[in-house]
Each structure stands twice: as C-alpha cells, then as structure tokens.
Design an enzyme around this catalytic site. Structure first.
Site, PDB file in Angstrom:
ATOM      1  N   CYS A  58      32.497  11.129  25.666  1.00  0.00           N
ATOM      2  CA  CYS A  58      32.035  12.515  25.894  1.00  0.00           C
ATOM      3  C   CYS A  58      32.385  13.413  24.709  1.00  0.00           C
ATOM      4  O   CYS A  58      33.556  13.610  24.385  1.00  0.00           O
ATOM      5  CB  CYS A  58      32.660  13.048  27.185  1.00  0.00           C
ATOM      6  N   CYS A  61      34.554  16.400  25.610  1.00  0.00           N
ATOM      7  CA  CYS A  61      35.955  16.012  25.827  1.00  0.00           C
ATOM      8  C   CYS A  61      36.684  15.900  24.489  1.00  0.00           C
ATOM      9  O   CYS A  61      37.831  16.344  24.346  1.00  0.00           O
ATOM     10  CB  CYS A  61      36.030  14.676  26.568  1.00  0.00           C
ATOM     11  N   CYS A 390       7.211  21.043  31.943  1.00  0.00           N
ATOM     12  CA  CYS A 390       8.224  20.104  32.451  1.00  0.00           C
ATOM     13  C   CYS A 390       7.628  18.712  32.627  1.00  0.00           C
ATOM     14  O   CYS A 390       6.716  18.510  33.436  1.00  0.00           O
ATOM     15  CB  CYS A 390       8.785  20.633  33.776  1.00  0.00           C
ATOM     16  N   CYS A 393       7.824  17.329  36.171  1.00  0.00           N
ATOM     17  CA  CYS A 393       6.809  17.897  37.067  1.00  0.00           C
ATOM     18  C   CYS A 393       5.474  17.173  36.864  1.00  0.00           C
ATOM     19  O   CYS A 393       4.739  16.897  37.823  1.00  0.00           O
ATOM     20  CB  CYS A 393       6.631  19.391  36.791  1.00  0.00           C
TER      21      CYS A 393
END
Length: 505
Positions: A58, A61, A390, A393
């Site tokens: 990450c 992180c 999108c 979508c």
C-alpha cells in the site's frame, strides 16, 4: 580565508549527511508489531493505544510510515503505545475487525476499538492521542493558562469552580466535540478578573478572527454547543477541499462567495464582513476561488460569471444560488440570506427537460418529475443513478434494458434511470445520497421506503431483489433470465470503484 572556511563547512556537512544516510546500524522501532497470536492479548491490555492496519504494497501506508514512527517515539513519554499489524499476512484478524482499506487506524480504549478521526500527520496523531489521554475537560492551573489557550486551533475555556453546574454542562458538550477542540477550565478567580470575566464564564480561544469570543448566554448544553460551533470557523475564511469538512462539521449552511482575483476578494471581504457578523450562527460565510473550484460552482447551479454567491445546506442536501443578474453587494446578499433564514427561498434543482416521449422499457427520469414518479405510492420504483461517462454504467446497460423489457407489463412497477450528472435529486433522504455510479435503489410502494441495491449486476439478482423488497407482485418470462446471462456474463460487479465516485469540494 572565507572561501576556505566555506569549503570546510561544506565538507563537514557532507560527512554528517553521509553518516546519517549511509549508516547501516539498525534503529529500534518504537512501533509494536502484532500478529494473530499477540493481537487480542495486547489490545485487551491497553488503556489507550493506536493501531495501524496496513498492507506492505500500500503506497499510502508507506507514505504514512515515517510519521507513524515519529508519533510512536513522541508518545513514548506519555506511555501511549502505537502498534501495527500486516493485513496481507494476518488476513483473519483484519477481516474480523472489518478493515475496509489501508491504512486504517483504530484507537484502543480499555480494550475496545474506536474510529480514529485525525489526519495522518505526526502532529495530528500526537495531538489526537494526547487529547484522549486526558479527561474531556482539563483542569488548568493559572501558570499553565497562557500555554493551554494556544495549544490548538480552537480552545474552549471555562471559568468556574470544580463543583459548579456549568462545568457539568461543559463536560457534556466536550464529550461530543473532544476530537475537534480542546476543552479546559480554570477555577482561579483572579485570572478571570484580569480578563474582565465573571464566574461562571466561558471563552472560545482561536488562532483567527478576534482570537477570543466570550459566551454571553445561559449555561444550557444546546446553547453552548451552538456557540462553540459558530465560533470554530472564521467569519470570512477561505474554503478549499482541505477545509470543507470543517465547515460541514460546524453544521451551518455555507454562504459560498466565489471570486477570481485577489482584488475582488478584498473588495468583497470589506463589503460582506458586516453581513457575515449579522448572520453568524445561521449561515457560515466562506470565500472559494473559482479559478480552482469552478466545478463546485456548477454543482451549486451557478454559471461562469464572477463574483457569485450561493448557499449550500449540506445537511439538507439543498442549494440556493443567488440570481447572477444582480450585483453582489452587501444589501443584495443580506436580503438573500434573510430570505433563506426565513424559509421563503425555494431550493434550486438542476434538471434536464422532461422527455416528450418516454415509451422505452426503462423510464428516463429527470429532476423536474422525480418526486411525482419516484414517490408514487401506487408503484414500486427501481432507479439507476448513472453518469454517461461511467464505464460500469455502460456495462450494466444491456442487463438493465433487458430488465425493463421483461418487466414492463407489470403495472405496479417502474424501471427507471436518471442521469445524476445533469439532474439533482430533489430529496434530503440519506438513502438517496449518490456515492458513486451506478447507484441503484428501490422506492417501495405504499410507504416509500428506500432500499439500496447491493447485489451483483445480473438480471436474475435484480428480479430476486424486486420480488423480495417490493410490495406489488411481478411476473417475468423465464427465458429472459437465461438469455441475459448468456449475453452478459461479465456485468456482475461488486462495490463501485473509486474512479466512479464523486470528487467534490
């Protein structure tokens, strides 16, 4: 000679830098490392601690790691331990804790876990944990007073005896706001007298505006709460993506002043400061630079004409743009805000025109007819809120269109969709908040209960959802189920990805 001294200085600096960077001596970390064997016992034993749930891959992180380490070292003298657990290795622990993403920080208090509401900077983590280390309201000695009132951006200071009812009121309020502000009280009458205060008294100290505001009301929790919130934000500050949350948390509608250029900002500040003072505690006034936040102006239904003014009621999900044909004067803004405060203004809702023909299998819903269609108590109404750009979508469209075709003969059901980019949702129902696209809800017949759809994006799942949650009975052709699965096997997706979520001020 001077040149020689400079060369020596540069050489020494290089040696010291190399010593710091090139040293291979391992440094002992102040952060405790937990695993599945130690996690429960360690957590249960802590009266106060901070735990990071992370993954080695990450990036966020990794970026936070130095600050977390420094905070751990700083808090050692306060005996507040910091720990971390690798969720890539200890997946079972992190699943049991319901960790949604990385890094997630949790505060431990007497063995129980609570959400960490600070930022990821070292100073924020240290201040947050120290605040939770002491009682919600700190008793401050006269010798500590000067330092305490400068300890945070907003400090609430009471002047009363330790047994007074006013202190009990402040403790109640502090329980709600301890994450946002520092709370203290002083029982020294001499200090209060020097400040021109009588006991009991209350002052909000801050690092902006007048620097301190004395409370002049009665010590009732709601009145004290409202006073603190109103004084926690500047009279005429500048709102950005970073500070928007502060204004929203204050709980007042935001009078947003859009400007371009420092000259306009200064003119508007001089003109509107008296208006901001007059309506303090009713509407919070804030400048927004339209150069960077033009899109936010569009979301408030303003055109590209500056300066401009609009009121945004975050809690009610409503917006009130001021008529842009009028000059932005103190008199016009005062009349507009007064009309809003009296309840005589109607909210503004962006809407596409009502379609002349709406005979497709999926009903094309627009804001102007939303209430009439969506809250029709005689029908169950399934609505997809989408964005034209999108991709998820677009992938859903064949399934959703097939759903509409298959179920269109059911008179008690409407399958609808609405372009949520060009249409506002004229409702303050929290279930109609659109966190991303597509968002799908069923508004039930009879009681208009709103139920969010959280299943996969398959034809069969939609049918099962409508049957399980709708009021009106439905029927459909079974062969459609088989056909749509064969046509679109890859349309079933889970949570809306981050790319499709709104990015707003």
């Amino acid at each position: 000679m001077a040149t020689t001294l400079r060369r020596i200085a540069w050489f020494m600096a290089a040696v010291l830098a190399c010593a710091a960077i090139c040293s291979t001596e391992p440094t002992e970390s102040a952060v405790h490392v937990l695993d599945s064997k130690t996690f429960k016992a360690w957590s249960t034993a802590q009266s106060l601690a901070l735990v990071e749930f992370y993954a080695p891959w990450c990036g966020y992180c990794k970026a936070m790691a130095p600050a977390f380490e420094m905070a751990a070292k700083t808090l050692q003298k306060d005996r507040i331990p910091l720990a971390k657990i690798d969720c890539a290795v200890e997946k079972g622990v992190c699943d049991d804790m319901g960790i949604p993403g990385y890094p997630t920080l949790k505060v431990i208090k007497s063995g129980s876990f609570y959400t960490y509401n600070g930022t990821r900077q070292e100073s924020s983590m240290v201040a947050y944990m120290r605040k939770h280390h002491r009682s919600a309201v700190t008793e401050v000695a006269a010798t500590e007073f000067a330092d305490f009132i400068k300890s945070e951006r907003v400090v609430v200071m009471g002047f009363f005896d330790s047994g007074s009812s006013a202190l009990r009121v402040l403790e109640e309020v502090a329980g709600d706001f301890r994450d946002e502000y520092a709370f203290g009280y002083i029982a020294n009458k001499l200090t209060a007298k020097k400040l021109g205060l009588t006991m009991p008294g209350l002052v909000v100290y801050k690092d902006f505006d007048e620097r301190w505001d004395p409370f002049e009301g009665t010590f009732v929790a709601n009145d004290v709460r409202k006073f603190i919130k109103a004084r926690s934000i500047p009279l005429l500050g500048e709102m950005s993506a970073q500070s928007f949350g502060t204004y929203a948390k204050a709980g007042f509608p935001i009078g947003t002043i859009f400007f371009k250029g420092e000259e306009w900002r200064k003119k508007l500040e001089a003109a509107l400061l008296p208006v901001a003072k007059e309506f303090r505690g009713v509407v919070s006034f804030a400048f927004v630079d339209a150069t960077f936040y033009e899109r936010h102006a569009h979301q408030l239904n303003l055109e590209d004409k500056w300066p401009a003014f609009a009121i945004q009621d975050v809690a009610a999900h409503t917006k009130y743009p001021m008529d842009q044909s009028k000059d932005l004067t103190a008199e016009e803004v005062r009349k507009f805000v007064q009309a809003f405060a009296s309840g005589s203004l109607e909210p503004s809702y962006k809407s596409d025109p009502i379609p002349k023909y709406n005979s497709d299998a999926v009903f094309e819903l627009v804001s102007k007819q939303f209430v009439q269609v969506a809250f029709d108590r005689t029908k169950d109404v399934l609505i997809e809120f989408y964005a034209p750009q999108c991709i998820y979508c677009k992938r859903l469209a064949p399934v959703y269109n097939e759903l509409g075709k298959s179920l269109r003969h059911n008179n008690g059901l409407v399958i609808a969709k609405m372009n949520a980019v060009t249409n506002d949702t004229p409702s303050n129902e929290p279930e109609l908040d659109i966190p991303g696209y597509p968002t799908i809800v069923l508004i039930r017949a009879n009681d208009n209960k709103i139920i969010k759809y959280e299943g996969d994006r398959s034809f069969e799942s939609f049918v099962e959802f409508i049957k399980a949650n709708g009021v009106r009975p439905i029927s459909h052709a079974q062969d459609n189920v088989e056909r749509i699965h064969a046509q679109a096997p890859g349309v079933s997706i889970g949570l809306t990805p981050k790319e499709t979520r709104h990015i707003e001020l």
